[in-house]
Design an enzyme around this catalytic site. Structure first.
Site, PDB file in Angstrom:
ATOM      1  N   HIS A 142       0.881  -1.183   0.000  1.00 14.54           N
ATOM      2  CA  HIS A 142       0.000   0.000   0.000  1.00 14.54           C
ATOM      3  C   HIS A 142       0.917   1.231   0.000  1.00 14.54           C
ATOM      4  O   HIS A 142       1.722   1.390  -0.906  1.00 14.54           O
ATOM      5  CB  HIS A 142      -0.917  -0.116   1.223  1.00 14.54           C
ATOM      6  CG  HIS A 142      -2.060   0.863   1.280  1.00 14.54           C
ATOM      7  ND1 HIS A 142      -2.412   1.686   0.251  1.00 14.54           N
ATOM      8  CD2 HIS A 142      -2.940   1.140   2.283  1.00 14.54           C
ATOM      9  CE1 HIS A 142      -3.453   2.428   0.605  1.00 14.54           C
ATOM     10  NE2 HIS A 142      -3.783   2.117   1.839  1.00 14.54           N
ATOM     11  N   ASP A 145       2.813   5.601  -6.686  1.00 20.86           N
ATOM     12  CA  ASP A 145       4.053   5.481  -5.925  1.00 20.86           C
ATOM     13  C   ASP A 145       5.292   5.360  -6.806  1.00 20.86           C
ATOM     14  O   ASP A 145       6.407   5.395  -6.300  1.00 20.86           O
ATOM     15  CB  ASP A 145       3.977   4.254  -5.008  1.00 20.86           C
ATOM     16  CG  ASP A 145       2.978   4.465  -3.890  1.00 20.86           C
ATOM     17  OD1 ASP A 145       2.932   5.578  -3.367  1.00 20.86           O
ATOM     18  OD2 ASP A 145       2.232   3.524  -3.575  1.00 20.86           O
ATOM     19  N   HIS A 164      -2.321  -2.148  -9.758  1.00 22.91           N
ATOM     20  CA  HIS A 164      -3.307  -1.567  -8.841  1.00 22.91           C
ATOM     21  C   HIS A 164      -4.549  -2.420  -8.860  1.00 22.91           C
ATOM     22  O   HIS A 164      -4.916  -2.959  -9.907  1.00 22.91           O
ATOM     23  CB  HIS A 164      -3.650  -0.132  -9.280  1.00 22.91           C
ATOM     24  CG  HIS A 164      -4.272   0.665  -8.192  1.00 22.91           C
ATOM     25  ND1 HIS A 164      -5.620   0.626  -7.927  1.00 22.91           N
ATOM     26  CD2 HIS A 164      -3.723   1.510  -7.293  1.00 22.91           C
ATOM     27  CE1 HIS A 164      -5.870   1.412  -6.905  1.00 22.91           C
ATOM     28  NE2 HIS A 164      -4.743   1.966  -6.484  1.00 22.91           N
TER      29      HIS A 164
HETATM   30  N1  CMC Z   1       4.818  -6.781 -10.391  1.00 21.84           N
HETATM   31  C1  CMC Z   1       4.711  -7.995 -11.019  1.00 21.84           C
HETATM   32  N2  CMC Z   1       3.559  -8.682 -11.126  1.00 21.84           N
HETATM   33  C2  CMC Z   1       2.478  -8.135 -10.584  1.00 21.84           C
HETATM   34  C3  CMC Z   1       2.493  -6.879  -9.931  1.00 21.84           C
HETATM   35  C4  CMC Z   1       3.722  -6.199  -9.854  1.00 21.84           C
HETATM   36  N3  CMC Z   1       3.820  -5.017  -9.253  1.00 21.84           N
HETATM   37  N4  CMC Z   1       1.255  -6.566  -9.477  1.00 21.84           N
HETATM   38  C5  CMC Z   1       0.469  -7.602  -9.844  1.00 21.84           C
HETATM   39  N5  CMC Z   1       1.207  -8.529 -10.496  1.00 21.84           N
HETATM   40  C6  CMC Z   1       0.704  -9.781 -11.124  1.00 21.84           C
HETATM   41  C7  CMC Z   1       0.446 -10.842 -10.068  1.00 21.84           C
HETATM   42  O1  CMC Z   1       1.594 -11.637  -9.841  1.00 21.84           O
HETATM   43  C8  CMC Z   1      -0.691 -11.595 -10.690  1.00 21.84           C
HETATM   44  O2  CMC Z   1      -0.162 -12.418 -11.698  1.00 21.84           O
HETATM   45  P1  CMC Z   1      -0.795 -13.894 -11.963  1.00 21.84           P
HETATM   46  O3  CMC Z   1      -2.187 -13.594 -12.462  1.00 21.84           O
HETATM   47  O4  CMC Z   1       0.100 -14.512 -12.966  1.00 21.84           O
HETATM   48  O5  CMC Z   1      -0.799 -14.579 -10.635  1.00 21.84           O
HETATM   49  C9  CMC Z   1      -1.515 -10.511 -11.389  1.00 21.84           C
HETATM   50  O6  CMC Z   1      -0.559  -9.479 -11.708  1.00 21.84           O
HETATM   51  C10 CMC Z   1      -2.630  -9.933 -10.529  1.00 21.84           C
HETATM   52  O7  CMC Z   1      -2.061  -9.518  -9.293  1.00 21.84           O
HETATM   53  P2  CMC Z   1      -2.833  -9.494  -7.892  1.00 21.84           P
HETATM   54  O8  CMC Z   1      -1.825  -9.590  -6.797  1.00 21.84           O
HETATM   55  O9  CMC Z   1      -3.936 -10.500  -7.929  1.00 21.84           O
HETATM   56  O10 CMC Z   1      -3.469  -8.045  -7.933  1.00 21.84           O
HETATM   57  P3  CMC Z   1      -4.067  -7.270  -6.700  1.00 21.84           P
HETATM   58  O11 CMC Z   1      -5.135  -6.404  -7.223  1.00 21.84           O
HETATM   59  O12 CMC Z   1      -4.405  -8.207  -5.586  1.00 21.84           O
HETATM   60  O13 CMC Z   1      -2.827  -6.388  -6.193  1.00 21.84           O
HETATM   61  C11 CMC Z   1      -1.329  -4.601  -5.837  1.00 21.84           C
HETATM   62  C12 CMC Z   1      -2.702  -5.026  -6.374  1.00 21.84           C
HETATM   63  C13 CMC Z   1      -1.230  -3.085  -5.877  1.00 21.84           C
HETATM   64  C14 CMC Z   1      -1.192  -5.058  -4.375  1.00 21.84           C
HETATM   65  C15 CMC Z   1      -0.236  -5.256  -6.725  1.00 21.84           C
HETATM   66  O14 CMC Z   1      -0.354  -4.812  -8.039  1.00 21.84           O
HETATM   67  C16 CMC Z   1       1.157  -5.000  -6.177  1.00 21.84           C
HETATM   68  O15 CMC Z   1       1.637  -5.745  -5.312  1.00 21.84           O
HETATM   69  N6  CMC Z   1       1.875  -3.931  -6.699  1.00 21.84           N
HETATM   70  C17 CMC Z   1       3.174  -3.593  -6.173  1.00 21.84           C
HETATM   71  C18 CMC Z   1       3.032  -2.782  -4.902  1.00 21.84           C
HETATM   72  C19 CMC Z   1       2.549  -1.378  -5.182  1.00 21.84           C
HETATM   73  O16 CMC Z   1       3.056  -0.689  -6.052  1.00 21.84           O
HETATM   74  N7  CMC Z   1       1.569  -0.928  -4.377  1.00 21.84           N
HETATM   75  C20 CMC Z   1       1.038   0.414  -4.451  1.00 21.84           C
HETATM   76  C21 CMC Z   1      -0.387   0.444  -4.895  1.00 21.84           C
HETATM   77  S1  CMC Z   1      -0.941   2.079  -5.379  1.00 21.84           S
HETATM   78  C22 CMC Z   1      -0.893   3.051  -3.970  1.00 21.84           C
HETATM   79  C23 CMC Z   1      -1.746   2.575  -2.877  1.00 21.84           C
HETATM   80  O17 CMC Z   1      -2.961   2.462  -3.020  1.00 21.84           O
HETATM   81  O18 CMC Z   1      -1.204   2.333  -1.813  1.00 21.84           O
END
Ligand code: CMC
Length: 436
Positions: A269, A364, A308
């Site tokens: 986050h 971010d 996201h």
């Molecule tokens: N790098 C590589 N792969 C990713 C990433 C990433 N940053 N984010 C998602 N994926 C992949 C994930 O591995 C999955 O792949 P597969 O379908 O093959 O298993 C797919 O994309 C869907 O990911 P998810 O984890 O199911 O998506 P989510 O909606 O649960 O997670 C998130 C959203 C923001 C937690 C995630 O994208 C992430 O961990 N990003 C990196 C951390 C980040 O930048 N966070 C800040 C978010 S914006 C500011 C805020 O609101 O705080």
């Protein structure tokens, strides 16, 4: 065919059909409970880890269209607010629902300014942390401690009382953050300066040298103000949900904001901005970007600042920050990490892995590069997110407290444990592998 605002659900286990009226066009989860095989059983629940696709409230504050990359506060596009407003003007909009007139803005600014200072014992508390304490730990503790100074804040159903606490929190969070910063540098507390605006005053409390006046650079002060606007609210994210969840028990807003800040601190986050900087440093140079991306695609870590839950398009906030970076670097000099970030974005946006998963830079990705150029250590980045987001948390909490449909947060679970079993006395137990 006559249009009906309801769904008909057929239970294929029993062949029974249920007509469920929609609420604002959506399925009310409590109604699912009537769907059951045996009249004695609990009934059907909705299952959604991470609350995927579950609306927990109605809200009129922030609108996001994740597919089109749109963000509005109270109906105003974020780009127009970032272009034309000050942070406190946007804070007024989020809390009160409308943009302020000149008089309303002046009164609002004055009411925040009157609340900048924090009780002496809060300063003492901050003074007790280790010199290397993480800033978010200090911020969370000191904000929670404010609760002990304002016991009347517990009257959360009183709208006027809520506004008193809202003004206090918006004013005091930057003061706490700034003193925690000074404390980590073994520097004394700097009193707020009433002649400066919100962001300038924050910079003054951070960076005023002893025995000398300090004037924040106007370009940097405006850039920080815009960054604060971009971070002020983002509807039902993890920390806002925490604010509402804690608020739903009628806990006071100080402990609720502390809890929300704790949720923000995680690297998935608000902690992502710090993680991005560490990642860019680890990559080290543009040439190493392809190898890093390969590693991420092989499942070793994530590309921080990418992806996201809601945006499946470019985050509009990231676009504004990226443009703003040039203005900041004209003053501070170019942050060499920018070249690595640009290369990372360029390669990722062409790569099938990121394209098919709709992973774009989020807020971010570029913010940390600007904060670092301004002189902040990465460990402070999440604090810079928490200060403006306090406004969003409070606007959401205020809305929640006035919403007669809201109830104490209490999700259900699908129980996967043992059925009832007989107690085993100590002398008959055999060591078992842990099951959880
Ligand atoms: N790098 C590589 N792969 C990713 C990433 C990433 N940053 N984010 C998602 N994926 C992949 C994930 O591995 C999955 O792949 P597969 O379908 O093959 O298993 C797919 O994309 C869907 O990911 P998810 O984890 O199911 O998506 P989510 O909606 O649960 O997670 C998130 C959203 C923001 C937690 C995630 O994208 C992430 O961990 N990003 C990196 C951390 C980040 O930048 N966070 C800040 C978010 S914006 C500011 C805020 O609101 O705080």
């Amino acid at each position: 065919m006559e249009r009906k605002d309801s769904f008909t659900i057929i239970d294929n286990r029993t062949g029974k059909s249920y007509e469920i009226p929609l609420v604002s066009g959506h399925l009310p989860a409590p109604e699912l409970r009537q769907i059951k095989v045996d009249p004695e059983e609990y009934g059907t629940m909705a299952y959604a880890p991470g609350f995927m696709n579950v609306a927990s409230c109605k809200s009129a504050i922030t609108y996001i269209d994740g597919d089109r990359g749109i963000l509005w506060y109270r109906g105003y596009p974020i780009e127009e607010l970032a272009e034309n407003c000050t942070f406190l003007e946007v804070a007024y909009l989020l809390i009160h629902g409308e943009l302020p007139t000149q008089d309303q803005l002046q009164q609002w600014e004055q009411s925040i300014l009157d609340n900048y200072d924090v009780p002496e014992d809060i300063k003492n508390l901050i003074g007790t942390f280790r010199h290397d304490a993480h800033p978010m730990g200090m911020l969370i503790s000191a904000v929670a401690a404010l609760s002990t100074f304002y016991p009347e804040a517990k009257r959360v159903r009183d709208p006027e009382n809520r506004m008193v606490q809202i003004r206090r929190l918006i004013a005091k969070v930057p003061t706490i953050a700034a003193y925690a910063y000074r404390r980590a540098m073994s520097l004394p507390y700097v009193y707020p300066d009433a002649s400066l605006n919100y962001t300038e005053n924050f910079m003054h409390m951070l960076w005023k040298p002893p025995h000398r006046a300090y004037k924040p650079h106007p370009v940097l002060a405006r850039a920080l103000d815009v960054l604060f606007i971009l971070h002020a609210d983002h509807e039902q994210n993890c920390s806002t949900h925490t604010m509402r969840s804690v608020g739903s028990s009628e806990a006071d807003p100080y402990v609720a904001v502390a809890a929300a800040a704790a949720a923000l601190s995680g690297p998935l986050h608000g902690g992502a901005n710090e993680a991005v900087l560490r990642m860019l440093k680890e990559i080290g140079s543009k040439e190493n970007v392809p190898a890093y991306i390969k590693k991420v695609k092989e499942g070793h870590g994530r590309l921080m600042g990418f992806g996201h839950r809601v945006y499946k398009n470019y985050d509009p906030r990231a676009r504004i920050i990226k443009r703003m970076a040039d203005q900041v670097f004209e003053v501070t000099g170019r942050n060499p990490l920018l070249d690595i970030a640009l290369e990372l974005e360029r390669i990722a946006l062409e790569d099938e892995y990121f394209v098919t998963r709709k992973l774009y830079p989020n807020v971010d990705f570029y913010s940390g590069i600007i904060y670092q150029a301004m002189g902040f250590d990465p460990s402070w980045f999440t604090v810079l997110f928490a200060i403006p987001r306090t406004v969003g948390w409070l606007a959401q909490w205020n809305e929640q407290m006035a919403d007669p449909e809201q109830k104490i947060a209490r999700p259900r679970q699908i129980y996967t444990g043992y059925q009832k079993r007989s107690f085993v006395p100590m002398d008959q137990r055999v060591a078992q592998a842990a099951t959880a």
